[in-house]
Design a protein around this motif. Structure first.
Motif, short mmCIF file in Angstrom:
data_model
loop_
_atom_site.label_atom_id
_atom_site.label_comp_id
_atom_site.label_asym_id
_atom_site.label_seq_id
_atom_site.Cartn_x
_atom_site.Cartn_y
_atom_site.Cartn_z
N SER A 181 44.24 28.37 35.51
CA SER A 181 42.90 28.05 36.01
C SER A 181 41.88 28.42 34.93
O SER A 181 41.27 29.49 34.98
N ARG B 2 38.32 29.93 35.83
CA ARG B 2 38.21 30.93 36.88
C ARG B 2 37.21 32.04 36.56
O ARG B 2 36.51 32.52 37.45
N SER C 6 40.51 38.57 43.20
CA SER C 6 39.32 38.02 42.57
C SER C 6 38.56 37.09 43.51
O SER C 6 37.33 37.16 43.62
N ASP C 7 39.29 36.24 44.21
CA ASP C 7 38.65 35.29 45.13
C ASP C 7 38.02 36.02 46.32
O ASP C 7 36.91 35.69 46.75
N ARG D 269 44.53 36.65 41.40
CA ARG D 269 43.65 35.58 41.87
C ARG D 269 43.13 35.88 43.27
O ARG D 269 41.94 35.69 43.56
#
Length: 297
Positions: free
Chosen positions: A139, A142, A114-115, A111
């Motif tokens: 999520s 996402r 990715s963010d 995550r």
């Protein structure tokens, strides 16, 4: 380590492990590893990352256990846009915080990468597929497209034989036993290809990385865990999904891929009829992945 004699080298190839006059004299040499960077994450674990390509969309690639960036890069060779490859905690130059670790921890790594990169698509291989399934279960919105290549575990424990093979690899790396590491890695490769120059180069690269970077001891505990407690949580995932498996792959059973594809509302399942697809059907695999990720909305 100059006495290394496994696997039998291809004709004209090396007779010992390591650099020197015995290096491969035919076949495609292993490409040098690209320069990577360490990035800080909100949860305090620095992760090794490589970014290639430009434009949109951005796709993140998550590797398997005891694997890394070099192994996932070929899967993105025909994927359009920006591509982000990274090393999970305990792999490569990434941090190895105190354990034990869980798939929730791996999902947190995925995550964060990715963010930080603004990825809207993701591909996970084996361990990475487990982390990806955990992330999208937590999520559901996402990503808009996801690929699960050779998922190894979902909501049921791994078979005892698989756990034993993973433990053997961890033990061999910790002991610095090059031949045992090669034996453990070689099960991924069809037997009739193990003496070819391409496979020899691949094994050298994997062994070099594992001998250089090691393998965090806390990774072994992941073999005892499942990615999800309840696979029905995946029913909320609206992303388009591609699940890929191979018949006869003990480490990545087809039934895991079938359960995963069945739990995802918008999934397509493709099962190759023999194991070792990255060696036997590489062109088709790359095309299948890129066609799915490059397709217009």
């Amino acid at each position: 380590m100059r006495d290394f004699r496994w696997p039998p080298p291809p004709d004209g190839g090396p007779r010992t492990y390591g650099p020197g006059p015995s290096a491969p004299r035919n076949g495609r040499p292993t490409l040098p590893e690209p320069e990577t960077e360490l990035v800080a994450t909100p949860h305090g674990v620095r992760l090794e990352r490589l970014v290639t390509g430009t434009g949109t969309p951005t796709t993140v690639f998550a590797h398997g256990l005891a694997s890394g960036i070099a192994v996932t890069r070929p899967l993105g060779s025909a994927v359009e846009g920006r591509k982000v490859y990274f090393q999970f905690r305990g792999h490569g130059r990434s941090d190895a915080p105190p354990g034990p670790w869980s798939y929730a921890d791996l999902a947190r790594d995925l995550r964060a990468v990715s963010d930080l990169s603004g990825a809207t698509r993701a591909l996970g291989v084996s361990l990475g597929a487990g982390a990806l399934s955990r992330l999208v279960a937590d999520s559901p919105d996402r990503f808009d497209r996801v690929v699960f290549f050779l998922p190894a575990v979902l909501d049921l424990p791994r078979p005892a034989a698989v756990k034993a093979r993973l433990a053997a690899l961890a033990t061999a790396v910790e002991a610095g036993d090059v031949a045992a590491v090669a034996d453990a890695i070689s099960v991924e490769i069809p037997p009739h290809l193990r003496g070819t120059p391409a496979v020899w180069s691949y094994l050298r690269q994997r062994i070099d990385q594992l001998m250089r970077d090691g393998l965090a001891t806390d990774l072994a505990s992941l073999a005892e865990q499942t990615a999800l407690v309840d696979a029905t949580k995946l029913q909320a995932v609206m992303a388009r999904a591609l699940v890929i498996a191979c018949v006869g792959d003990e480490m990545h059973p087809v039934d895991v891929a079938e359960r995963l594809a069945g739990a995802l509302p918008n999934a397509t399942l493709h099962v190759y009829d023999r194991p070792g697809v990255v060696w036997t059907d590489r062109a088709d695999l790359r095309t299948r992945i890129s066609d799915f990720l490059n397709a217009p909305e």
